[in-house]
Design an enzyme around this catalytic site. Structure first.
Site, mmCIF file in Angstrom:
data_model
loop_
_atom_site.group_PDB
_atom_site.id
_atom_site.type_symbol
_atom_site.label_atom_id
_atom_site.label_comp_id
_atom_site.label_asym_id
_atom_site.label_seq_id
_atom_site.Cartn_x
_atom_site.Cartn_y
_atom_site.Cartn_z
ATOM 1 N N ASP A 155 0.851 -1.194 0.000
ATOM 2 C CA ASP A 155 0.000 0.000 0.000
ATOM 3 C C ASP A 155 0.889 1.247 0.000
ATOM 4 O O ASP A 155 2.107 1.157 0.166
ATOM 5 C CB ASP A 155 -0.882 -0.051 1.261
ATOM 6 N N GLU A 184 2.424 5.000 -4.055
ATOM 7 C CA GLU A 184 2.338 5.944 -5.221
ATOM 8 C C GLU A 184 3.649 6.673 -5.455
ATOM 9 O O GLU A 184 3.914 7.015 -6.615
ATOM 10 C CB GLU A 184 1.201 6.931 -4.991
ATOM 11 N N ASP A 244 -8.989 3.547 -1.912
ATOM 12 C CA ASP A 244 -9.940 4.013 -0.905
ATOM 13 C C ASP A 244 -11.244 4.539 -1.493
ATOM 14 O O ASP A 244 -11.468 5.746 -1.596
ATOM 15 C CB ASP A 244 -9.279 5.081 -0.035
#
Ligand code: GLC
Length: 748
Positions: free
Chosen positions: A407, A410, A481
Site C-alpha cells: 500500500d 504511489e 480508498d
C-alpha cells in the site's frame, strides 16, 4: 513536437529509421499487427519497464518510399508517414483506422483575474488553461469512437469525452468521474468505432502524462507527457479481445495465482489487537461465511515499522497466525514502502548502511512523513534494493505470513508530495522522482513478488495499490480508498472491467466501501455485484461503522453468505479463466463489449458484466431497486435462479428482490463448480460438478495443486468435456495430477 520535412528513410531489419529535418523517428515492426513508433526526443537507449522481453518477432513487411511519404506494410496493416510526421494507419483492406491530426491544439484560454475572482467568490474553481506538452501527439477523432482501458480511472466504461492524467495519486476524497487520476498509471487505450477494426495504443512513458479523449476538442484526441520519449505501440486485430491479447503479449500476463487467494477476505483498518482478529475469524466460521484471511492492516506492526510485529497487542510472533491456521486462515499482511527514520531499527539501519534510500537533490537521504512519522523511501528501481526488500519478507514468512498487501506506494507522503528532483535509480542509472513516480509501486511489487517466490516456492499473493503497465506480472490490485456510497458500487463494474482489459485479471474493490458508513442494503448489493471479482475482500477504515456482515443483522448474513458461497462454487470456472488468460490475456470479469464488439448495444453498458463467455451478471447498483433492465446479447440465456430461457439481442426486465443477483447462463455451455467449503483446503476438491445448459456444449477444464509452480513441469490435468444429446464425453488431454473421484452433471 516539431519534426519538419521528411528527408530520408532507411530500413534495418525490423526497423525503418525516418529522418526528418528536426527529428529521427524509428518505426519498428513488432509483429504483423503491432508497430512501435519511437521518437527518442529524450533518450535513445531507454529500456522499457513495462515490456521486459524481446517482443519483436521477425515479420515480413514491405517498405516503399513514395514522392512525399513512406509506406510500411505488413500482412495486416499499413502505415504511411509524411512531412511533419503526419501519419495514417490502415487495416488490411485499406481502410484508415487512425491518423494524426494536422491542426494545432486549441488551448483553452485562461480567464482574466477579474473573472477568476468572481468564480472563486462563490467557491467555484476555474478549470484553467492547458498547454502544449513536451511530448505530444494528436489523433483525428471521427466522433464515433469508444475508448476503453486506462486501468483504474474513474467514471464509465467508455472514456470518450473525458481527459485523464497518468500520475499515481493517493486520493482519499470521493472518487468521481471527473477525476483525472487515481493510484495506477496504465497508458493503454483501445478504440472501437461503430464500423471497422478496433485498435489499441500503448504509450510507454513513465513521466507524468495526459490523455484526452475528445474533451478539449471533439476533432482530436491526444497524448501528452512532461518528459520522456514519444514511444507508442499501435496494435490492431479483428476484435477487442485480440487487442487485449496483443497488449498483454507486450506487457505480460498475470501468472496463475494460488487458489485460496481467489477466495473471500475480510479486513478492517481497525482490528487493533489479536483479540479483534481472532473474534472476526471466529465469527466468520460461526456464521458459516467462507473466508480465507482476516487481513493484517498497519496496526500489527510495532510503531508502523515495516517487517516488525507488535507483540504487546498481537501476541508473540507467529502465535496468532498459527492458531488461526488451524482453522484454515491464511495470514496476509500489509507492507508500506515508507521505512521509519529511526536509528536502531534494523530496516532503517540496513538501508542507511547500504545506501538503499532515495536522496534529495543535495544527496541527503530524503525524509517525508507517512504512518510511522518521519520516513524514508527505498530506491526500488535498483535490483539490489528490491532483493534486500524481497528477502526481508522472510521475517514475515517465518511467522507464517502467506500473502503481502502493498500500500501507499504511489508513493504517498503526508508532508506534501515528494519533490520531482528527489533522486532515485532505474537499474544503475541515476534519475529522479519525475521518472520514477509512476513505476515506484511497480518496482515495489516486483521486489515483493520475487522475494516471496524465492522464499516460499509458492505463487506469491501480492496486492498493490499503485502500479504501472505490466505490473500485472507481479501483483493483483484493488482500487484503493473507495467510499460507502452507491456511486462507488456502481463504478466498480466499469472500473474492474477496464482494469481487466488493461491486463489486470486479478482485481477487486473494497466491498462495502472503505470510507464512510455502509448500510444493510448497500452491503448486500455490493457483495452481489462483486461476487465474481477475482480479488474478493470486504474492507473499511477506522472511524466508520463496523462492516462485517453480521453487523447488519441476520438477513444480511444470510444473503451475504449466499453470495460468498456462490463465489466459492464458481471457483473452478474463475480458475479456468485465469488459466486461459495465460494464453489470451483476457480477464475473468468482462464488459459485454469485449465479448460482443459487433453489437453496438454493448458499447456503453456500465451496469452488467460477463464472467468469461458463459455467465452474464446484472447487479442492482441503486438503492431501493428490485427490478432492473438487462440487455442480453446474441444467443439464448438461462436465468440462473428461475431457469427461464430468454432470447438474446433483447432487453428484459429482471426481478431482483434484495436477495437476488440477476445472473444468466449462456445456452450451450458447461460451467465447472466445486462444492461449498469454509475455506480452500478444508477438504480435497475431489468432486467436480458440471452445470450444463443446452443440448450441445464443449468445455476445457484445468486442474492443478493450486499452490506452487509444479504445473510448469507438467503436474496438471487438462480435461475436455463434450455434452451431446444428454451424454457427457470426458477426455483427459493432459494427465499430470491427481484426478477427480467424481464428475457430476447438473443440467439446467
Ligand atoms: C490506505 C489504504 C487502506 C488501508 C489504510 C491503512 O488508506 O488504501 O486500504 O487500510 O491505508 O493502512
Amino acid at each position: 513536437m516539431k519534426t519538419g520535412k521528411l528527408t530520408g528513410a532507411k530500413k534495418n531489419e525490423n526497423r525503418v529509421e525516418l529522418t526528418f529535418e528536426e527529428a529521427v523517428i524509428t518505426i519498428e515492426v513488432i509483429t504483423e499487427n503491432i508497430v512501435r513508433v519511437l521518437n527518442p526526443c529524450w533518450k535513445a537507449d531507454y529500456a522499457s519497464i513495462a515490456i521486459e522481453k524481446n517482443v519483436s518477432i521477425g515479420t515480413e513487411f514491405s517498405f516503399a518510399e513514395e514522392k512525399d511519404k513512406i509506406c510500411i506494410e505488413t500482412s495486416d496493416l499499413k502505415l504511411e508517414v509524411g512531412d511533419d510526421f503526419a501519419f495514417s494507419f490502415y487495416d488490411k483492406s485499406g481502410k484508415c483506422l487512425l491518423s494524426s491530426y494536422s491542426g494545432k491544439r486549441v488551448i483553452k484560454e485562461t480567464i482574466s483575474e477579474k473573472t477568476k475572482k468572481l468564480l472563486e467568490a462563490e467557491g467555484h474553481k476555474a478549470a484553467g488553461g492547458s498547454k502544449d506538452y513536451a511530448v505530444q501527439v494528436l489523433f483525428n477523432r471521427c466522433g464515433d469512437e469508444f475508448f476503453y482501458g486506462m486501468g483504474d480511472k474513474t467514471g464509465f466504461l467508455n472514456k470518450g469525452g473525458y481527459a485523464y492524467e497518468n500520475w499515481n495519486s493517493d486520493i482519499p476524497q470521493l472518487h468521481n468521474e471527473t477525476m483525472p487520476a487515481l493510484y495506477k498509471s496504465i497508458p493503454f487505450v483501445m478504440v472501437k468505432k461503430t464500423e471497422g477494426q478496433p485498435y489499441g495504443l500503448f504509450f510507454d512513458n513513465t513521466f507524468h502524462s495526459y490523455m484526452d479523449f475528445g474533451k478539449e476538442n471533439s476533432s482530436y484526441f491526444y497524448y501528452g507527457a512532461d518528459n520522456g520519449n514519444l514511444d507508442f505501440y499501435f496494435m490492431t486485430g479483428d476484435h477487442l479481445k485480440d487487442i487485449v491479447g496483443k497488449y498483454t503479449y507486450l506487457t505480460g500476463r498475470a501468472p496463475m495465482p494460488q487458489l485460496w487467494t481467489l477466495g473471500y477476505h475480510q479486513c478492517r483498518w481497525g482490528y487493533e489487537n489479536a483479540e479483534d482478529i481472532r473474534k472476526v475469524a471466529h465469527l466468520m466460521r460461526e456464521n458459516h461465511i467462507p473466508c480465507e484471511s482476516v487481513q493484517y492492516d498497519i496496526d500489527y506492526m510495532d510503531g508502523f515499522r515495516v517487517f516488525t510485529w507488535d507483540e504487546e497487542n498481537y501476541g508473540p510472533k507467529g502465535q496468532l497466525i498459527n492458531e488461526l491456521k488451524q482453522d484454515g486462515f491464511k495470514a496476509v499482511c500489509i507492507i508500506d514502502p515508507g521505512v521509519k527514520k529511526d536509528e536502531g531499527y534494523f530496516m532503517y539501519d540496513e538501508g542507511i548502511r547500504n545506501d538503499y534510500f532515495a536522496k534529495d537533490k543535495d544527496s541527503e537521504v530524503y525524509v517525508n512523513e507517512v504512518w510511522p512519522g518521519d520516513a524514508v523511501y527505498p530506491d526500488f528501481g535498483r535490483e539490489e534494493v528490491r532483493k534486500w526488500w524481497g528477502d526481508s519478507h522472510k521475517i514475515l514468512t517465518d511467522m507464517g505470513v502467506q500473502g503481502i498487501w502493498n500500500d501507499m506506494n504511489e508513493p504517498a507522503s503526508f508532508r506534501g508530495p515528494l519533490p520531482l528532483d528527489v533522486q532515485f535509480h532505474i537499474g544503475d542509472r541515476l534519475t529522479d522522482h519525475s521518472e520514477v513516480h509512476n513505476v515506484y509501486g511497480h518496482f515495489m511489487s516486483m521486489g515483493t513478488y520475487e522475494g516471496m517466490k524465492k522464499i516460499t516456492g509458492k505463487r506469491p499473493l501480492v496486492i498493490t495499490r499503485a502500479c504501472y503497465a505490466g505490473s500485472q506480472k507481479y501483483a493483483a490490485v484493488w482500487t484503493g480508498d473507495n467510499q460507502s456510497v452507491w456511486s462507488h458500487l456502481r463504478m466498480l463494474i466499469p472500473q474492474l472491467c477496464n482494469l481487466g482489459m488493461s491486463g489486470f485479471t486479478i482485481a477487486g474493490t473494497d466491498i462495502g466501501g472503505f470510507g464512510g458508513d455502509s448500510n444493510a442494503e448497500l452491503m448486500v448489493r455490493w457483495v452481489q455485484a462483486a461476487t465474481f471479482s477475482t480479488f474478493f475482500r470486504n474492507h473499511c477504515a477506522k472511524g466508520q461503522i463496523m462492516q462485517e456482515p453480521w453487523e447488519f443483522g441476520e438477513k444480511v448474513v444470510r444473503i451475504y453468505r449466499k453470495y460468498v458461497e456462490l463465489h466459492y462454487r464458481f471457483l473452478p470456472y474463475i480458475y479456468d479463466l485465469l488459466h486461459e488468460s495465460q494464453e489470451n490475456g483476457l480477464p475473468v470479469m468482462r464488459p459485454l463489449v469485449l465479448n460482443y464488439d459487433d453489437d453496438a448495444n454493448t458499447y456503453e453498458l456500465n451496469d452488467e458484466y460477463m464472467v468469461g463467455e458463459n455467465i452474464l451478471v446484472a447487479p442492482v447498483v441503486d438503492q431501493g431497486v428490485t427490478k432492473r433492465m438487462v440487455y442480453l446479447p446474441k444467443g439464448t440465456w438461462v436465468d440462473y435462479w428461475t431457469k427461464e430461457r430468454y432470447q438474446g439481442e433483447s432487453y428484459i426486465i429482471a426481478d431482483a428482490p434484495i436477495d437476488t443477483l440477476p445472473m444468466y447462463i449462456k445456452e450451450n455451455s458447461i460451467i465447472p463448480m466445486y462444492e461449498n467449503v469454509q475455506y480452500v483446503g478444508e477438504k480435497a476438491y475431489d468432486k467436480l460438478e458440471l452445470l450444463v445448459a443446452g443440448k450441445e456444449a464443449h468445455y476445457t477444464h484445468y486442474q492443478d495443486n493450486g499452490e506452487d509452480f509444479k504445473y510448469m513441469d507438467g503436474e496438471y490435468n487438462l480435461y475436455t468435456f463434450d455434452w451431446e444429446n444428454g451424454e457427457l464425453k470426458t477426455n483427459l488431454v493432459h494427465e499430470g495430477y491427481e484426478k477427480y473421484k467424481t464428475v457430476e452433471v447438473n443440467v439446467i
